[in-house]
Design an enzyme around this catalytic site. Structure first.
Site, PDB file in Angstrom:
ATOM      1  N   LYS A 242       0.090  30.753 -31.913  1.00  9.92           N
ATOM      2  CA  LYS A 242       0.627  31.792 -31.338  1.00  9.92           C
ATOM      3  C   LYS A 242       0.951  32.855 -32.620  1.00  9.92           C
ATOM      4  O   LYS A 242       0.678  33.871 -32.582  1.00  9.92           O
ATOM      5  CB  LYS A 242       2.075  31.620 -30.465  1.00  9.92           C
ATOM      6  CG  LYS A 242       1.767  31.041 -29.184  1.00  9.92           C
ATOM      7  CD  LYS A 242       3.207  30.598 -28.511  1.00  9.92           C
ATOM      8  CE  LYS A 242       2.448  29.885 -27.240  1.00  9.92           C
ATOM      9  NZ  LYS A 242       3.752  29.346 -26.375  1.00  9.92           N
TER      10      LYS A 242
ATOM     11  N   GLN B  15       9.950  28.461 -27.045  1.00 11.23           N
ATOM     12  CA  GLN B  15       8.717  27.365 -26.697  1.00 11.23           C
ATOM     13  C   GLN B  15       9.495  26.467 -25.814  1.00 11.23           C
ATOM     14  O   GLN B  15      10.412  25.757 -26.206  1.00 11.23           O
ATOM     15  CB  GLN B  15       8.139  26.879 -28.169  1.00 11.23           C
ATOM     16  CG  GLN B  15       7.072  25.784 -28.041  1.00 11.23           C
ATOM     17  CD  GLN B  15       6.021  26.619 -27.316  1.00 11.23           C
ATOM     18  OE1 GLN B  15       5.879  27.742 -27.387  1.00 11.23           O
ATOM     19  NE2 GLN B  15       5.155  25.839 -26.646  1.00 11.23           N
TER      20      GLN B  15
ATOM     21  N   ASP C 186       6.948  35.892 -21.854  1.00 10.07           N
ATOM     22  CA  ASP C 186       6.250  34.621 -21.254  1.00 10.07           C
ATOM     23  C   ASP C 186       6.113  35.095 -19.662  1.00 10.07           C
ATOM     24  O   ASP C 186       5.440  34.690 -18.797  1.00 10.07           O
ATOM     25  CB  ASP C 186       7.119  33.498 -21.251  1.00 10.07           C
ATOM     26  CG  ASP C 186       6.679  32.526 -22.018  1.00 10.07           C
ATOM     27  OD1 ASP C 186       5.417  32.530 -22.409  1.00 10.07           O
ATOM     28  OD2 ASP C 186       7.759  31.801 -22.904  1.00 10.07           O
TER      29      ASP C 186
HETATM   30  N1  GUN Z   1       5.151  25.546 -23.375  1.00  2.00           N
HETATM   31  C1  GUN Z   1       3.881  25.193 -22.792  1.00  2.00           C
HETATM   32  N2  GUN Z   1       3.427  26.344 -22.470  1.00  2.00           N
HETATM   33  C2  GUN Z   1       4.361  27.402 -22.736  1.00  2.00           C
HETATM   34  C3  GUN Z   1       4.187  28.555 -22.340  1.00  2.00           C
HETATM   35  O1  GUN Z   1       3.570  29.302 -21.982  1.00  2.00           O
HETATM   36  N3  GUN Z   1       5.500  29.405 -22.808  1.00  2.00           N
HETATM   37  C4  GUN Z   1       6.718  28.599 -23.341  1.00  2.00           C
HETATM   38  N4  GUN Z   1       7.505  29.412 -23.829  1.00  2.00           N
HETATM   39  N5  GUN Z   1       6.469  27.283 -23.621  1.00  2.00           N
HETATM   40  C5  GUN Z   1       5.462  26.692 -23.364  1.00  2.00           C
END
Ligand code: GUN
Length: 300
Positions: A51, A95, A118
């Protein structure tokens, strides 16, 4: 045919880089994304690193806050609140998964909906389910895969609609089967496909005769996390197959939820793992960050 999420993501990220450069000119500042990681789970560290790299490529400012695994929920929510009130922060992502002593729902709710990149906040989720956008007026492209819901849409389903747009196949009237009913992928995907006039079935761990259900699908999307669950007897000839799963096998290789080798010649289009949905999820996170920045500028 293979749908290369990697290539489409690269195309989109170059376009976003230009959008962000134009924003720097217009507003004198660029979007700013803060990613919070609690603990140092290796898989989460890889996702977060991807990211941060994508943000850097798109010229989006980003900050990685790594917090100790034993932080309390209250302390974590305090950090989030500080970012909620920081006008220079456009997007906040925590996350997942979080350590067991922290309630994920509380943490997601603690993020201000306008900064929830998200799309997991109940306000954003509710907007998706209750709002009927003007779908007829919307032409889906890889760049603009969903109509304007006036809220943030979860990254993976949005990325999948971009992949579907890349095929040029009309979705209206198609039978879609979504295997997996998670809040992050399955549920929002089902709603988005309904809005595109698909007839949608959501299958899950209690579904009887899963292969027969999957064989109905013109569009089969699988997000379960079970390597090679979907075998060749699950695919209708000519179907579009989108594989969200990614698991590490005992031999160290990566596998999707679909037995790719067995299914690739039956499907008309199929996503590989890796290089399919994964890069698109990260790319849509960048788009959501840009969109949150834009919405906040328009409002203020
Ligand atoms: N953990 C696995 N996929 C995601 C996601 O799309 N967003 C977040 N915040 N955590 C994750």
């Amino acid at each position: 045919m293979i749908i290369s999420g990697k290539d489409i993501a690269a195309q989109l990220r170059s376009d976003m880089q230009q959008q962000v450069d134009a924003m720097a000119e217009l507003y004198g500042r660029t979007p700013n994304l803060v990613v919070i990681q609690v603990g140092d789970d290796p898989a989460s560290s890889i996702y977060v690193r991807n990211k941060m790299r994508a943000a850097e490529f798109c010229h989006i400012r980003s900050q990685h806050i790594l917090l100790p695994a034993d932080i309390t929920e209250q302390e974590l929510c305090g950090q989030i609140d500080r970012l909620n009130n920081d006008d220079d922060v456009d997007g906040i992502l925590v996350q997942l998964p979080l350590p067991a002593h922290i309630n994920e729902e509380h943490v997601i709710r603690a993020i201000r909906a306008e900064k929830d990149v998200d799309g997991f906040h109940p306000t954003n989720a509710a907007h998706l389910w209750l709002h009927q956008p003007l779908v007829k007026a919307h032409v889906a492209t890889i760049y603009n895969p969903v109509p304007d819901y006036g809220c943030t849409i979860a990254c993976t389903p949005k990325g999948i609609l971009s992949l579907l747009a890349s095929t040029g196949v009309e979705l209206d009237g198609k039978r879609a089967v979504m295997v997996g009913r998670s809040d992050i992928v399955g549920k929002p995907m089902a709603k988005l496909l309904m809005d595109r006039q698909c007839t949608v079935t959501v299958a899950h761990s209690h579904t009887r005769d899963l292969p027969a259900v999957c064989r109905e699908a013109d569009i089969l999307i699988v997000a379960v996390g079970k390597p090679k669950l979907i075998t060749c007897d699950c695919i209708k000839p000519g179907a579009i197959v989108i594989d969200v799963g990614i698991s590490r096998l005992p031999d160290g290789s990566l596998s999707g939820d679909v037995d790719y080798e067995a299914c690739k010649d039956i499907a008309s289009f199929i996503t590989p793992v890796p290089g399919g949905v994964g890069p698109m999820t990260v790319t849509m996170l960048m788009q959501n960050t840009i969109d949150c920045f834009r919405r906040r500028r328009v409002k203020s």
